[in-house]
Structures are given as structure tokens and as C-alpha cells.
Design a protein around this motif. Sequence first.
Motif, PDB file in Angstrom:
ATOM      1  N   ILE A  13      45.686  25.794  37.636  1.00 33.65           N
ATOM      2  CA  ILE A  13      46.391  27.003  38.049  1.00 33.65           C
ATOM      3  C   ILE A  13      45.326  28.062  38.305  1.00 33.65           C
ATOM      4  N   SER A  14      45.281  28.567  39.518  1.00 33.65           N
ATOM      5  CA  SER A  14      44.275  29.573  39.884  1.00 33.65           C
ATOM      6  C   SER A  14      44.954  30.905  40.162  1.00 33.65           C
ATOM      7  N   PRO A  15      44.402  31.983  39.625  1.00 33.43           N
ATOM      8  CA  PRO A  15      44.971  33.296  39.930  1.00 33.43           C
ATOM      9  C   PRO A  15      44.577  33.704  41.344  1.00 33.43           C
ATOM     10  N   PRO A  16      45.231  34.737  41.871  1.00 33.41           N
ATOM     11  CA  PRO A  16      44.813  35.237  43.183  1.00 33.41           C
ATOM     12  C   PRO A  16      43.395  35.788  43.083  1.00 33.41           C
ATOM     13  N   VAL A  17      42.659  35.723  44.177  1.00 32.18           N
ATOM     14  CA  VAL A  17      41.293  36.254  44.206  1.00 32.18           C
ATOM     15  C   VAL A  17      41.096  37.074  45.476  1.00 32.18           C
ATOM     16  N   SER A  18      40.112  37.935  45.438  1.00 34.61           N
ATOM     17  CA  SER A  18      39.782  38.756  46.604  1.00 34.61           C
ATOM     18  C   SER A  18      38.276  38.930  46.662  1.00 34.61           C
ATOM     19  N   PRO A  19      37.682  38.840  47.848  1.00 35.15           N
ATOM     20  CA  PRO A  19      36.228  39.046  47.946  1.00 35.15           C
ATOM     21  C   PRO A  19      35.821  40.474  47.627  1.00 35.15           C
ATOM     22  N   ASP A  25      37.988  43.076  37.756  1.00 35.66           N
ATOM     23  CA  ASP A  25      39.210  42.532  38.353  1.00 35.66           C
ATOM     24  C   ASP A  25      39.374  41.058  37.985  1.00 35.66           C
ATOM     25  N   TYR A  26      38.275  40.294  38.080  1.00 31.05           N
ATOM     26  CA  TYR A  26      38.349  38.879  37.718  1.00 31.05           C
ATOM     27  C   TYR A  26      38.640  38.711  36.239  1.00 31.05           C
ATOM     28  N   ALA A  27      38.048  39.562  35.409  1.00 29.67           N
ATOM     29  CA  ALA A  27      38.305  39.496  33.970  1.00 29.67           C
ATOM     30  C   ALA A  27      39.782  39.775  33.683  1.00 29.67           C
ATOM     31  N   HIS A  28      40.366  40.714  34.414  1.00 28.89           N
ATOM     32  CA  HIS A  28      41.783  41.035  34.236  1.00 28.89           C
ATOM     33  C   HIS A  28      42.657  39.829  34.579  1.00 28.89           C
ATOM     34  N   GLU A  29      42.371  39.171  35.695  1.00 27.45           N
ATOM     35  CA  GLU A  29      43.162  38.004  36.096  1.00 27.45           C
ATOM     36  C   GLU A  29      43.017  36.867  35.091  1.00 27.45           C
ATOM     37  N   TYR A  58      38.374  27.760  31.696  1.00 24.56           N
ATOM     38  CA  TYR A  58      38.082  28.548  32.888  1.00 24.56           C
ATOM     39  C   TYR A  58      36.684  28.209  33.356  1.00 24.56           C
ATOM     40  N   ALA A  59      36.419  28.551  34.598  1.00 27.73           N
ATOM     41  CA  ALA A  59      35.110  28.270  35.175  1.00 27.73           C
ATOM     42  C   ALA A  59      34.503  29.559  35.697  1.00 27.73           C
ATOM     43  N   ASP A  60      33.196  29.691  35.545  1.00 28.46           N
ATOM     44  CA  ASP A  60      32.490  30.830  36.120  1.00 28.46           C
ATOM     45  C   ASP A  60      32.299  30.604  37.611  1.00 28.46           C
ATOM     46  N   VAL A  61      32.464  31.638  38.382  1.00 28.86           N
ATOM     47  CA  VAL A  61      32.211  31.590  39.809  1.00 28.86           C
ATOM     48  C   VAL A  61      31.108  32.602  40.090  1.00 28.86           C
ATOM     49  N   VAL A  62      30.067  32.184  40.779  1.00 32.66           N
ATOM     50  CA  VAL A  62      28.961  33.080  41.113  1.00 32.66           C
ATOM     51  C   VAL A  62      29.241  33.677  42.485  1.00 32.66           C
ATOM     52  N   LEU A  63      29.220  35.012  42.550  1.00 34.00           N
ATOM     53  CA  LEU A  63      29.516  35.707  43.791  1.00 34.00           C
ATOM     54  C   LEU A  63      28.257  36.346  44.363  1.00 34.00           C
ATOM     55  N   CYS A  64      28.183  36.421  45.676  1.00 34.47           N
ATOM     56  CA  CYS A  64      27.081  37.104  46.354  1.00 34.47           C
ATOM     57  C   CYS A  64      27.256  38.611  46.169  1.00 34.47           C
ATOM     58  N   CYS A  68      30.227  39.417  48.621  1.00 28.96           N
ATOM     59  CA  CYS A  68      31.245  39.135  47.603  1.00 28.96           C
ATOM     60  C   CYS A  68      31.932  37.782  47.783  1.00 28.96           C
ATOM     61  N   SER A  69      31.383  36.915  48.632  1.00 30.53           N
ATOM     62  CA  SER A  69      31.883  35.551  48.754  1.00 30.53           C
ATOM     63  C   SER A  69      31.274  34.707  47.647  1.00 30.53           C
ATOM     64  N   GLU A  70      31.839  33.507  47.446  1.00 30.21           N
ATOM     65  CA  GLU A  70      31.238  32.611  46.469  1.00 30.21           C
ATOM     66  C   GLU A  70      29.825  32.266  46.936  1.00 30.21           C
ATOM     67  N   PHE A  71      28.848  32.405  46.027  1.00 29.29           N
ATOM     68  CA  PHE A  71      27.447  32.195  46.378  1.00 29.29           C
ATOM     69  C   PHE A  71      27.163  30.705  46.496  1.00 29.29           C
ATOM     70  N   GLU A  72      26.654  30.310  47.641  1.00 25.61           N
ATOM     71  CA  GLU A  72      26.233  28.937  47.869  1.00 25.61           C
ATOM     72  C   GLU A  72      24.840  28.976  48.462  1.00 25.61           C
ATOM     73  N   CYS A  73      24.060  27.927  48.173  1.00 25.64           N
ATOM     74  CA  CYS A  73      22.711  27.886  48.719  1.00 25.64           C
ATOM     75  C   CYS A  73      22.393  26.487  49.233  1.00 25.64           C
TER      76      CYS A  73
END
Length: 120
Positions: A13-19, A25-29, A58-64, A68-73
Amino acid sequence: MKRTAQINGRLTISPPVSPYWTADDYAHETEALRTQVWPAVRKLLAEEFPGFSAAFTYADVVLCTHCCSEFECLTADEATDASTNQDEHSAEGEPACCAKAVDEFRVERGLPPVQWGGAA
């Protein structure tokens, strides 16, 4: 004779997200999932599906920090592949999310900047 059975399925189950959200905000969700959604799921399981168990994780998501997108390299293979790299100077670990992150990465490592816009 062997037969394969599929067991131990997972429900995510994933909460809504926004870039545009901040860490707060993520902590609140995540807190809403833990204190509101999770108890409702446990109640539903207990009432409708006795014997089923569940766990809250829960999982940590690393953001740029730039887009503010999910950080990928880039991986080492992607850095050498012309279909996935920026140019011949791309290196393992180079961001793949936005130009500002790529520029910052290259400055930090002393790599030549990308010629954005097709300039040679």
C-alpha cells in the motif's frame, strides 16, 4: 513428482506522493499509514481473513535535491553505453534524473561538462 505452489504473497500500500513534497510531507504520509491505514488493514484481516498475518514496513526513497524526482544514477555498464549515457565522459554514479544533478556531479569529480542542447 514435484509441484510448485505460490505462497507468501505480498500486498503493498503506497501513499500518494508528489515531486514537490518536502521530507516533512513524506514523514506525514508515512505517519498516516502507520496510525490510520495500518490499524484499518489489521482490523479487516482479523474480521474477514482470520489466520492471515501482516507486518508494517517502509522503504527509504532517495530524492534529487534539484528536480525532486527519485534519484537514479548510471551503472558502470550504462555509463559506457551510448544509448544511456550523456557523452563519452559519463561515469558510474552519474545522475540520470536531471541536467542540474549531472552538472553538479561532473563539477565535483572534475569531469568535462555536458554540452547541453547538442552543441559540440
